[in-house]
Design a protein around this motif. Structure first.
Motif: not given
Length: 161
Positions: A48-57, A61-69, A98-107
């Motif tokens: 609940t209460g997501n911001t635009v920043h959260v949606w983009i993050g 995360f989803a797109l980088i996982l797709l990119r790895i696949l 790649y590590a940062l692109m996974i870690a940043v949205p994960g964190l």
């Protein structure tokens, strides 16, 4: 791995879309600390209460996982001929990116959805590191294109046939 000289249209699209979203998320991140504090004080959890920043993050995360696949399935172009030192720098630079692109949205997700405030500080530092590494990545790609004239940047702008 592929023996092509360029990336596929899908790989190129994912690359540039992720780059744009990461840049946008960084620029609109101001105020997220206040939003998190308000969220925690209100006892909000979950999705609940997501911001635009959260949606983009989340999208990053989803797109980088797709990119790895996609990379695992389609491979990557053959490496450009270079010195062993430059090849090692490229390999480790991409691994760090790649590590940062996974870690940043994960964190960020750990902070926002699980309420782990301490992860927010690490998220902010890692996000700044991601932007610095990405800018370095772009600078090296431009250097390859303009100084070495080896077509490295072209591989990420023109899809393989």
């Amino acid at each position: 791995m592929s023996t092509a000289v360029a990336y596929s249209r899908l790989q190129i699209s994912l690359h540039w879309l992720i780059a744009i979203l990461i840049t946008a998320a960084w620029f609109i991140s101001d105020g997220m600390g206040r939003a998190l504090r308000q969220r925690l004080e209100a006892g909000e959890t979950g999705f609940t209460g997501n911001t635009v920043h959260v949606w983009i993050g989340s999208a990053v995360f989803a797109l980088i996982l797709l990119r790895i696949l996609v990379r695992a399935l389609q491979g990557a172009p053959i490496p450009m001929q270079s010195s062993p030192l430059l090849e090692a720098a490229a390999l480790w630079g991409h691994r760090l990116l790649y590590a940062l692109m996974i870690a940043v949205p994960g964190l960020g997700a750990l902070t926002w959805y699980a309420g782990v405030g301490e992860a927010g500080d690490v998220h902010a530092v890692a996000a700044n590191a991601l932007l610095i590494v990405a800018l370095g990545h772009a600078a090296v790609a431009i250097w390859h294109q303009l100084v070495r004239r080896d077509g490295t940047l072209t591989r990420m702008t023109r899809p393989r046939a």
